[in-house]
Design a protein around this motif. Structure first.
Motif, PDB file in Angstrom:
ATOM      1  N   VAL A 137       0.816  -1.218   0.000  1.00  0.00           N
ATOM      2  CA  VAL A 137       0.000   0.000   0.000  1.00  0.00           C
ATOM      3  C   VAL A 137       0.848   1.267   0.000  1.00  0.00           C
ATOM      4  CG1 VAL A 137      -2.001  -1.092   1.079  1.00  0.00           C
ATOM      5  CG2 VAL A 137      -0.195  -0.123   2.522  1.00  0.00           C
ATOM      6  N   THR A 138       2.179   1.126  -0.019  1.00  0.00           N
ATOM      7  CA  THR A 138       3.073   2.288   0.007  1.00  0.00           C
ATOM      8  C   THR A 138       3.751   2.466  -1.339  1.00  0.00           C
ATOM      9  OG1 THR A 138       4.736   0.804   0.949  1.00  0.00           O
ATOM     10  CG2 THR A 138       3.541   2.229   2.481  1.00  0.00           C
ATOM     11  N   LYS A 139       4.398   3.580  -1.465  1.00  0.00           N
ATOM     12  CA  LYS A 139       5.115   3.854  -2.701  1.00  0.00           C
ATOM     13  C   LYS A 139       6.305   2.915  -2.868  1.00  0.00           C
ATOM     14  CE  LYS A 139       3.868   8.771  -2.528  1.00  0.00           C
ATOM     15  NZ  LYS A 139       4.373  10.167  -2.338  1.00  0.00           N
ATOM     16  N   ARG A 140       6.970   2.634  -1.757  1.00  0.00           N
ATOM     17  CA  ARG A 140       8.130   1.755  -1.848  1.00  0.00           C
ATOM     18  C   ARG A 140       7.711   0.298  -1.720  1.00  0.00           C
ATOM     19  NH1 ARG A 140      12.226  -0.891   0.740  1.00  0.00           N
ATOM     20  NH2 ARG A 140      11.742  -0.440   2.925  1.00  0.00           N
ATOM     21  N   THR A 145      12.374  -0.764   8.533  1.00  0.00           N
ATOM     22  CA  THR A 145      12.348  -0.398   7.116  1.00  0.00           C
ATOM     23  C   THR A 145      11.062  -0.833   6.434  1.00  0.00           C
ATOM     24  OG1 THR A 145      13.415  -2.476   6.451  1.00  0.00           O
ATOM     25  CG2 THR A 145      14.858  -0.601   6.985  1.00  0.00           C
ATOM     26  N   ALA A 146      10.310  -1.741   7.069  1.00  0.00           N
ATOM     27  CA  ALA A 146       9.090  -2.250   6.443  1.00  0.00           C
ATOM     28  C   ALA A 146       8.094  -2.650   7.522  1.00  0.00           C
ATOM     29  CB  ALA A 146       9.391  -3.441   5.540  1.00  0.00           C
ATOM     30  N   VAL A 147       6.811  -2.646   7.145  1.00  0.00           N
ATOM     31  CA  VAL A 147       5.724  -2.864   8.094  1.00  0.00           C
ATOM     32  C   VAL A 147       4.730  -3.859   7.503  1.00  0.00           C
ATOM     33  CG1 VAL A 147       3.885  -1.762   9.436  1.00  0.00           C
ATOM     34  CG2 VAL A 147       5.948  -0.451   8.839  1.00  0.00           C
ATOM     35  N   ILE A 148       4.258  -4.773   8.346  1.00  0.00           N
ATOM     36  CA  ILE A 148       3.165  -5.663   7.962  1.00  0.00           C
ATOM     37  C   ILE A 148       2.080  -5.536   9.019  1.00  0.00           C
ATOM     38  CG2 ILE A 148       4.280  -7.662   9.085  1.00  0.00           C
ATOM     39  CD1 ILE A 148       2.890  -9.435   6.965  1.00  0.00           C
ATOM     40  N   GLN A 149       0.851  -5.317   8.571  1.00  0.00           N
ATOM     41  CA  GLN A 149      -0.267  -5.124   9.482  1.00  0.00           C
ATOM     42  C   GLN A 149      -1.557  -5.475   8.742  1.00  0.00           C
ATOM     43  OE1 GLN A 149      -2.555  -2.076   9.656  1.00  0.00           O
ATOM     44  NE2 GLN A 149      -1.484  -0.549   8.393  1.00  0.00           N
ATOM     45  N   PRO A 150      -2.648  -5.745   9.496  1.00  0.00           N
ATOM     46  CA  PRO A 150      -3.871  -6.167   8.824  1.00  0.00           C
ATOM     47  C   PRO A 150      -4.542  -5.093   7.989  1.00  0.00           C
ATOM     48  CG  PRO A 150      -3.858  -6.906  11.103  1.00  0.00           C
ATOM     49  CD  PRO A 150      -2.719  -5.944  10.952  1.00  0.00           C
ATOM     50  N   GLU A 173       6.097   8.896   4.115  1.00  0.00           N
ATOM     51  CA  GLU A 173       6.958  10.003   4.534  1.00  0.00           C
ATOM     52  C   GLU A 173       8.249   9.486   5.168  1.00  0.00           C
ATOM     53  OE1 GLU A 173       6.779  13.972   7.446  1.00  0.00           O
ATOM     54  OE2 GLU A 173       4.957  12.828   6.987  1.00  0.00           O
ATOM     55  N   ALA A 174       8.136   8.344   5.868  1.00  0.00           N
ATOM     56  CA  ALA A 174       9.316   7.762   6.515  1.00  0.00           C
ATOM     57  C   ALA A 174      10.115   6.870   5.577  1.00  0.00           C
ATOM     58  CB  ALA A 174       8.879   6.959   7.741  1.00  0.00           C
ATOM     59  N   GLY A 175       9.627   6.704   4.332  1.00  0.00           N
ATOM     60  CA  GLY A 175      10.339   5.872   3.365  1.00  0.00           C
ATOM     61  C   GLY A 175      10.201   4.377   3.632  1.00  0.00           C
ATOM     62  N   LEU A 176       9.141   3.986   4.320  1.00  0.00           N
ATOM     63  CA  LEU A 176       8.940   2.572   4.653  1.00  0.00           C
ATOM     64  C   LEU A 176       8.140   1.873   3.566  1.00  0.00           C
ATOM     65  CD1 LEU A 176       7.822   2.919   8.404  1.00  0.00           C
ATOM     66  CD2 LEU A 176      10.142   2.704   7.499  1.00  0.00           C
ATOM     67  N   ALA A 177       8.355   0.576   3.453  1.00  0.00           N
ATOM     68  CA  ALA A 177       7.464  -0.275   2.677  1.00  0.00           C
ATOM     69  C   ALA A 177       6.432  -0.851   3.635  1.00  0.00           C
ATOM     70  CB  ALA A 177       8.241  -1.398   2.000  1.00  0.00           C
ATOM     71  N   MET A 178       5.178  -0.894   3.203  1.00  0.00           N
ATOM     72  CA  MET A 178       4.147  -1.450   4.082  1.00  0.00           C
ATOM     73  C   MET A 178       3.202  -2.337   3.284  1.00  0.00           C
ATOM     74  SD  MET A 178       1.769   0.355   6.971  1.00  0.00           S
ATOM     75  CE  MET A 178       0.788   1.396   5.909  1.00  0.00           C
ATOM     76  N   VAL A 179       2.877  -3.492   3.874  1.00  0.00           N
ATOM     77  CA  VAL A 179       1.894  -4.395   3.281  1.00  0.00           C
ATOM     78  C   VAL A 179       0.779  -4.616   4.282  1.00  0.00           C
ATOM     79  CG1 VAL A 179       3.647  -5.558   1.881  1.00  0.00           C
ATOM     80  CG2 VAL A 179       3.013  -6.515   4.106  1.00  0.00           C
TER      81      VAL A 179
END
Length: 530
Positions: free
Chosen positions: A398-401, A495-500, A515-521
């Protein structure tokens, strides 16, 4: 009112588990107790040289319908239910030539064993006993006059009582046997009803839910010394504490069993082709890791929180080897649970006499269906076991990265761990190992801060320059209701996040990640654990 001493002149014996039955029946015959039996049991006793009357002599009907109908008759139930001091009952027995049965020995068709062995529908149906439970309930109701034995382990106590009281049994013993009899039929029917519920193609819960089990171990006390407790085993077979053989060590406590189960279910989440280790304290993990070897997995799990690991539970998903056993014995551990252990490892653990070693014989399937049951005042909360599992193709970026390969692997690992951490759960992970865990907090941001603080403490203990959470990924068991929890994780160095996902503020959280440059799924699956 249960009468006191009652003589035993006739015993009806019908058992599927014939372990010890010949010796028991022989001892009864030596006390001039007449033996009546059915089918295979009668054949077994006759082959042993005992004189046995077939139950058909009481009923006047042969065994019929493949054994489905043989004891459902007034000749049997009248003999079990007649109250000896009741003149009306005695007159009916005389009029209809019903002979009294003073002892009933029945263990039921092996439905539970058939189910545990994976029997198909028809085989399970044929192993549902009808006549047995009916006789057991009749004899137990009339325990003022009749002794009912449903457990072969009670043979010795009954024979000792007969010897002590010159062929009679006390009212207190008959009452105790009756209690066990009703509990046995209740547990039996519970297993059948729950199996039937699983066979139905419906999402609705049954109107009645029964649960039952057999005492595996009486415990010294419960969570606290003033609480009584016991460990009961029931339901379909599932590898774990219930199947485990305790190789050595002190007696397991209530808390040991609870924590050990939590640990073993956690390591079962990990892929079977890689070594996994979980260290548990108070039902929460203080370190989890996967690696090429069990020794490396243990070392990495311990590194996450070596202070909390003191006095913890260690669970492994593969055979305990000598190298790992040597390292484990360097810290104080309450329990080790694993599917197996090699001989050298057993010898090493054996030098720590109080250390409990449990070997289960296999691993539970994390995707397997089952029930999760909890008590509330006046009732039970029953739900399906949380057997939901996230695979890579279910993840939605869901993020740009985009996350890289290592981040994806660590996110899946961290989310599997978070499933077994008390809510609110935050798990930092790096290179297949947890590096910070925050559990059971009222606020998710508090869990994130605790996990970050744990990673700093672990770094100091390992003499490393920066917190272990630097460069890690973070998993949350439920969505971030506000961006503050994610921002806290970003400040910890993830550096990356996984959440429901699924919060009304998802856009705000995603923007903070960008904004923090993280990847998130997002997984679209929550894993609350209360």
């Amino acid at each position: 009112m249960v009468s006191s001493l009652r003589p035993v002149s006739r015993a009806l014996i019908s058992v599927s588990d014939k372990d010890g039955i010949v010796d028991f029946a022989t001892a009864l015959a030596e006390k001039n107790i007449e033996l009546v039996s059915t089918g295979g049991t009668a054949e077994t006793l006759s082959k042993a040289g005992l004189t046995v009357r077939d139950v058909s002599e009481l009923t006047g009907y042969p065994d019929m319908m493949d054994g489905r109908v043989k004891t459902l008759h007034p000749g049997v139930h009248g003999g079990l239910l007649a109250i000896r001091d009741n003149e009306t009952h005695q007159a009916a027995m005389t009029e209809h030539n019903i002979q009294p049965i003073d002892m009933l020995v029945v263990n039921l068709y092996p439905f539970e064993k058939t189910l545990a062995a994976g029997g198909d529908f028809d085989k399970c149906i044929e192993n549902i006993d009808i006549g047995g439970p009916a006789m057991i309930r009749a004899a137990a109701k009339n325990h003022g006059d009749v002794a009912v034995i449903v457990d072969n382990q009670d043979f010795t106590a009954v024979l000792e009582a007969l010897a002590e009281h010159d062929g009679k049994l006390t009212g207190s013993l008959r009452k105790s046997l009756a209690q066990k009899a009703y509990a046995r039929t209740a547990a039996y029917d519970a297993a059948i009803s729950n199996w039937f519920a699983d066979q139905l193609d419906t999402s609705t819960e049954p109107d009645y839910r029964s649960l039952g089990g057999r005492l595996k171990q009486s415990l010294r006390y419960g969570e606290n010394p003033h609480q009584n407790a016991g460990f009961y085993v029931g339901g379909p077979k599932r590898f774990g504490v219930a199947t485990a053989e305790q190789i050595q060590g002190k007696e397991l406590s209530f808390n040991n069993i609870n924590d050990t189960n939590a640990a073993f279910e956690l390591v079962a989440e990990m892929d079977a082709d890689i070594a996994a280790c979980a260290i548990i304290k108070h039902a929460n993990p203080c370190g989890v890791a996967t690696a090429a070897s069990m020794l490396e997995a243990f070392a990495n799990a311990l590194k996450c929180d070596p202070v909390s690991a003191f006095g913890g539970i260690i669970a492994l998903n593969k055979t305990l080897d000598a190298e790992t056993a040597t390292e484990v014995t360097n810290i104080f551990t309450e329990v080790i649970i694993a599917p197996d252990a090699d001989e050298e490892a057993r010898a090493i653990i054996g030098e720590k006499k109080n250390l409990r070693l449990l070997l289960t014989g296999g691993m539970p399937d994390p995707a397997e269906a089952g029930l999760d049951v909890r008590t509330v005042s006046g009732g039970l909360l029953v739900q399906n076991r949380d057997n939901g599992r996230i695979s890579r193709d279910m993840l939605q970026v869901v993020t740009k990265r985009q996350p890289d390969e290592r981040e994806l692997e660590d996110m899946l690992f961290a989310f599997r761990v978070a499933k077994h951490v008390k809510s609110n759960a935050i798990v930092y992970a790096k290179n297949g190992a947890t590096v910070g865990i925050g559990a059971g907090q009222m606020s998710r941001i508090d869990s994130a801060r605790i996990a970050a603080s744990k990673s700093e403490d672990a770094a100091k203990a390992a003499a490393e320059d920066e917190a272990l959470a630097k460069g890690s990924v973070v998993a949350s068991d439920a969505f971030f209701p506000f961006a503050d929890g994610l921002i806290s994780a970003a400040q910890a160095g993830v550096t990356a996040v996984i959440q429901p996902g699924g919060s009304i503020r998802d856009d705000e959280v995603i923007a903070a990640a960008d904004e923090a440059g993280l990847a998130m799924v997002v997984t679209n699956m929550r894993h609350f654990k209360h």
